[in-house]
Design a protein around this motif. Sequence first.
Motif, PDB file in Angstrom:
ATOM      1  N   ILE A   1       0.887  -1.248   0.048  1.00  0.00           N
ATOM      2  CA  ILE A   1       0.019   0.022   0.066  1.00  0.00           C
ATOM      3  C   ILE A   1       0.783   1.163   0.160  1.00  0.00           C
ATOM      4  O   ILE A   1       1.727   1.459   0.951  1.00  0.00           O
ATOM      5  N   GLU A   2       0.619   2.112  -1.114  1.00  0.00           N
ATOM      6  CA  GLU A   2       1.331   3.524  -0.969  1.00  0.00           C
ATOM      7  C   GLU A   2       0.204   4.495  -0.748  1.00  0.00           C
ATOM      8  O   GLU A   2      -0.779   4.409  -0.598  1.00  0.00           O
ATOM      9  N   ALA A   3       0.940   5.747  -0.377  1.00  0.00           N
ATOM     10  CA  ALA A   3       0.055   7.019  -0.064  1.00  0.00           C
ATOM     11  C   ALA A   3      -0.986   7.270  -1.252  1.00  0.00           C
ATOM     12  O   ALA A   3      -0.444   7.209  -2.152  1.00  0.00           O
ATOM     13  N   GLY A   4      -2.238   7.387  -0.979  1.00  0.00           N
ATOM     14  CA  GLY A   4      -2.954   7.797  -1.985  1.00  0.00           C
ATOM     15  C   GLY A   4      -3.823   6.672  -2.499  1.00  0.00           C
ATOM     16  O   GLY A   4      -4.462   6.883  -3.324  1.00  0.00           O
ATOM     17  N   ASN A   5      -3.396   5.427  -2.157  1.00  0.00           N
ATOM     18  CA  ASN A   5      -4.263   4.095  -2.458  1.00  0.00           C
ATOM     19  C   ASN A   5      -5.580   3.952  -2.305  1.00  0.00           C
ATOM     20  O   ASN A   5      -5.914   4.424  -0.946  1.00  0.00           O
ATOM     21  N   LYS A   6      -6.396   3.690  -3.233  1.00  0.00           N
ATOM     22  CA  LYS A   6      -7.745   3.445  -2.822  1.00  0.00           C
ATOM     23  C   LYS A   6      -7.638   1.944  -2.606  1.00  0.00           C
ATOM     24  O   LYS A   6      -7.558   1.320  -3.227  1.00  0.00           O
ATOM     25  N   ILE A   7      -8.773   1.629  -1.765  1.00  0.00           N
ATOM     26  CA  ILE A   7      -9.065   0.249  -1.291  1.00  0.00           C
ATOM     27  C   ILE A   7     -10.437  -0.120  -1.770  1.00  0.00           C
ATOM     28  O   ILE A   7     -11.343   0.162  -1.053  1.00  0.00           O
ATOM     29  N   SER A   8     -10.857  -1.093  -2.576  1.00  0.00           N
ATOM     30  CA  SER A   8     -12.141  -1.540  -2.873  1.00  0.00           C
ATOM     31  C   SER A   8     -12.129  -3.076  -2.325  1.00  0.00           C
ATOM     32  O   SER A   8     -11.376  -3.832  -2.294  1.00  0.00           O
ATOM     33  N   ILE A   9     -13.387  -3.080  -1.482  1.00  0.00           N
ATOM     34  CA  ILE A   9     -13.750  -4.237  -0.749  1.00  0.00           C
ATOM     35  C   ILE A   9     -14.949  -4.976  -1.553  1.00  0.00           C
ATOM     36  O   ILE A   9     -16.221  -4.128  -1.257  1.00  0.00           O
ATOM     37  N   GLN A  10     -14.625  -6.016  -2.389  1.00  0.00           N
ATOM     38  CA  GLN A  10     -15.910  -6.582  -2.645  1.00  0.00           C
ATOM     39  C   GLN A  10     -16.549  -8.150  -2.198  1.00  0.00           C
ATOM     40  O   GLN A  10     -15.637  -8.726  -1.863  1.00  0.00           O
ATOM     41  N   ALA A  11     -17.486  -7.876  -1.454  1.00  0.00           N
ATOM     42  CA  ALA A  11     -18.071  -9.125  -0.675  1.00  0.00           C
ATOM     43  C   ALA A  11     -19.125  -9.984  -1.442  1.00  0.00           C
ATOM     44  O   ALA A  11     -20.153  -9.358  -2.047  1.00  0.00           O
ATOM     45  N   SER A  12     -19.104 -11.259  -1.308  1.00  0.00           N
ATOM     46  CA  SER A  12     -20.014 -12.133  -1.587  1.00  0.00           C
ATOM     47  C   SER A  12     -20.355 -13.372  -0.947  1.00  0.00           C
ATOM     48  O   SER A  12     -19.679 -13.492  -0.145  1.00  0.00           O
ATOM     49  N   THR A  13     -21.304 -14.190  -1.323  1.00  0.00           N
ATOM     50  CA  THR A  13     -21.730 -15.344  -0.838  1.00  0.00           C
ATOM     51  C   THR A  13     -21.851 -16.206  -1.844  1.00  0.00           C
ATOM     52  O   THR A  13     -22.223 -16.031  -3.014  1.00  0.00           O
ATOM     53  N   ASP A  14     -21.888 -17.647  -1.426  1.00  0.00           N
ATOM     54  CA  ASP A  14     -22.500 -18.659  -2.579  1.00  0.00           C
ATOM     55  C   ASP A  14     -24.009 -18.420  -2.619  1.00  0.00           C
ATOM     56  O   ASP A  14     -24.725 -17.674  -1.990  1.00  0.00           O
ATOM     57  N   TYR A  15     -24.614 -19.399  -3.469  1.00  0.00           N
ATOM     58  CA  TYR A  15     -26.043 -19.106  -3.720  1.00  0.00           C
ATOM     59  C   TYR A  15     -26.915 -19.893  -2.751  1.00  0.00           C
ATOM     60  O   TYR A  15     -28.235 -20.137  -3.158  1.00  0.00           O
ATOM     61  N   SER A  16     -26.611 -20.534  -1.832  1.00  0.00           N
ATOM     62  CA  SER A  16     -27.039 -21.250  -0.572  1.00  0.00           C
ATOM     63  C   SER A  16     -28.044 -20.300   0.204  1.00  0.00           C
ATOM     64  O   SER A  16     -27.414 -19.180   0.538  1.00  0.00           O
ATOM     65  N   GLY A  17     -29.248 -20.558   0.429  1.00  0.00           N
ATOM     66  CA  GLY A  17     -30.013 -19.629   1.285  1.00  0.00           C
ATOM     67  C   GLY A  17     -30.802 -18.571   0.642  1.00  0.00           C
ATOM     68  O   GLY A  17     -30.560 -18.309  -0.524  1.00  0.00           O
ATOM     69  N   PRO A  18     -31.634 -17.869   1.364  1.00  0.00           N
ATOM     70  CA  PRO A  18     -32.308 -16.824   0.671  1.00  0.00           C
ATOM     71  C   PRO A  18     -31.499 -15.532   0.309  1.00  0.00           C
ATOM     72  O   PRO A  18     -30.422 -15.125   1.046  1.00  0.00           O
ATOM     73  N   SER A  19     -31.815 -14.932  -0.801  1.00  0.00           N
ATOM     74  CA  SER A  19     -30.907 -14.021  -1.418  1.00  0.00           C
ATOM     75  C   SER A  19     -30.917 -12.646  -0.314  1.00  0.00           C
ATOM     76  O   SER A  19     -29.810 -11.947  -0.350  1.00  0.00           O
ATOM     77  N   VAL A  20     -31.959 -12.549   0.380  1.00  0.00           N
ATOM     78  CA  VAL A  20     -32.167 -11.256   1.116  1.00  0.00           C
ATOM     79  C   VAL A  20     -31.217 -11.563   2.310  1.00  0.00           C
ATOM     80  O   VAL A  20     -30.250 -10.749   2.696  1.00  0.00           O
ATOM     81  N   TYR A  21     -31.124 -12.751   2.757  1.00  0.00           N
ATOM     82  CA  TYR A  21     -30.262 -13.062   4.034  1.00  0.00           C
ATOM     83  C   TYR A  21     -28.627 -13.069   3.373  1.00  0.00           C
ATOM     84  O   TYR A  21     -27.578 -12.506   4.227  1.00  0.00           O
ATOM     85  N   ASN A  22     -28.406 -13.293   2.328  1.00  0.00           N
ATOM     86  CA  ASN A  22     -26.906 -13.325   1.552  1.00  0.00           C
ATOM     87  C   ASN A  22     -26.510 -12.109   1.453  1.00  0.00           C
ATOM     88  O   ASN A  22     -25.321 -11.849   1.656  1.00  0.00           O
ATOM     89  N   ILE A  23     -27.273 -11.158   1.077  1.00  0.00           N
ATOM     90  CA  ILE A  23     -26.770  -9.847   1.041  1.00  0.00           C
ATOM     91  C   ILE A  23     -26.457  -9.293   2.535  1.00  0.00           C
ATOM     92  O   ILE A  23     -25.438  -8.747   2.571  1.00  0.00           O
ATOM     93  N   LYS A  24     -27.408  -9.692   3.569  1.00  0.00           N
ATOM     94  CA  LYS A  24     -26.712  -9.230   5.004  1.00  0.00           C
ATOM     95  C   LYS A  24     -25.483  -9.932   5.218  1.00  0.00           C
ATOM     96  O   LYS A  24     -24.644  -9.212   5.702  1.00  0.00           O
ATOM     97  N   LEU A  25     -25.234 -11.212   4.929  1.00  0.00           N
ATOM     98  CA  LEU A  25     -24.272 -12.078   5.356  1.00  0.00           C
ATOM     99  C   LEU A  25     -23.112 -11.244   4.541  1.00  0.00           C
ATOM    100  O   LEU A  25     -21.883 -11.255   5.172  1.00  0.00           O
ATOM    101  N   ALA A  26     -23.127 -10.922   3.257  1.00  0.00           N
ATOM    102  CA  ALA A  26     -22.070 -10.160   2.562  1.00  0.00           C
ATOM    103  C   ALA A  26     -21.560  -8.893   3.086  1.00  0.00           C
ATOM    104  O   ALA A  26     -20.516  -8.460   3.191  1.00  0.00           O
ATOM    105  N   LYS A  27     -22.525  -8.068   3.696  1.00  0.00           N
ATOM    106  CA  LYS A  27     -22.182  -6.959   4.414  1.00  0.00           C
ATOM    107  C   LYS A  27     -21.586  -7.144   5.550  1.00  0.00           C
ATOM    108  O   LYS A  27     -20.561  -6.569   5.890  1.00  0.00           O
ATOM    109  N   LYS A  28     -21.883  -8.163   6.235  1.00  0.00           N
ATOM    110  CA  LYS A  28     -21.089  -8.504   7.423  1.00  0.00           C
ATOM    111  C   LYS A  28     -19.685  -8.909   7.158  1.00  0.00           C
ATOM    112  O   LYS A  28     -18.759  -8.464   8.131  1.00  0.00           O
ATOM    113  N   ARG A  29     -19.487  -9.554   6.184  1.00  0.00           N
ATOM    114  CA  ARG A  29     -18.140 -10.077   5.815  1.00  0.00           C
ATOM    115  C   ARG A  29     -17.235  -8.962   5.257  1.00  0.00           C
ATOM    116  O   ARG A  29     -16.026  -8.689   5.723  1.00  0.00           O
ATOM    117  N   ALA A  30     -17.960  -7.911   4.804  1.00  0.00           N
ATOM    118  CA  ALA A  30     -17.351  -6.609   4.176  1.00  0.00           C
ATOM    119  C   ALA A  30     -17.071  -5.741   5.545  1.00  0.00           C
ATOM    120  O   ALA A  30     -15.692  -5.205   5.638  1.00  0.00           O
TER     121      ALA A  30
END
Length: 348
Positions: free
Chosen positions: A277-306
């Motif tokens: 990491i250098e000064a001025g670097n931007k950091i992108s955080i992309q979070a995902s889950t597998d497709y098991s379970g309800p999609s609404v719950y998976n969005i919540k889980l991805a947010k918690k991972r992020a």
Amino acid sequence: MKLSLLVGVVTLSLSSVSLANTEKFRITGGGGYTFNNGISSSEMQSSLAEQGFNSEISSFDNKSLGYSVWLGWQAHKNILLEAGYIDFGKTTVKAIEKNSKPNFEKAITESMPTSGSGYSLAIRPTYYFDDDWSLYGRVGILQWSSDLRAANYHNEKSGTDLLIGSGVEYRINENFATSLSWDAAKLDNTQNHLVSLNVSYLFGFNKKQVLSKKNTGVVSPISVTSQEGNSSNLNAERARSIDATEEVKEVSFFFEHDRYSPKMVETTKVLNLLEQIEAGNKISIQASTDYSGPSVYNIKLAKKRAEFVAKYLHEKGISYQNMTFDILGEVDGKPKEKYRRVIITLSK
């Protein structure tokens, strides 16, 4: 029977601890209306008559006010373990014995409905309709005691019995929730009920926000991209676009199924990234889950991972202001474990 019930509740409670994602606690208190059934005024009158008393019951009130207090631990996303105290109020009976026969007071306390209070260990399974509304049940054991009084005579009773209940809860904000609940237990020969309005204070890992910045005290919420909630196939395209990028510096955190704290070995990867990491670097955080379970719950889980990864980076000295977030939710791809991840990408 009661010992087996106790062992069963404790065993299930301990086994569910292994499913925990994080420690999350709540304190709940409430009060309301109590009533009992099992013995009516006429049945009590008949019981006294069978014992040879010429009595008259002038007042019979099996309704009063009660309350409960609970301490809960979120052992799993759908399981709350609770320890609490519940008061089912009291029953008031006024009667006279026309012939002044002795031991009338004792007979009164043995014939009247049993009400009381006690301590409980319980499991509370929960079904979430959305982020704010949920329906829950409660099952546990109640160690109860009762002190029934007539004039100067006291009849003390105690026991261990099954406690059941249910309720509906509304999440007001990150730290407060309110609920309407029903609890019931059979004390001796009387089924007692408490219908109450409750308020809960929740503390631990926040539902929607990254923890506060240490330097400013300003909360840094995850800013979700406008593409959140797209189909699993579109999410797969977005995930593959990251996989195909070779010019950027990146590292991935992988997670077990339904967890949002990564495998311990994954956290060592970030050390190499921090060195780049250098000064001025931007950091992108992309979070995902597998497709098991309800999609609404998976969005919540991805947010918690992020949130978990962002907090980890912040503790290593990275400012939240340099982070952006892309919450994919579920990705329709195989192998499933490939998409249980958070990808950290560096760019200038």
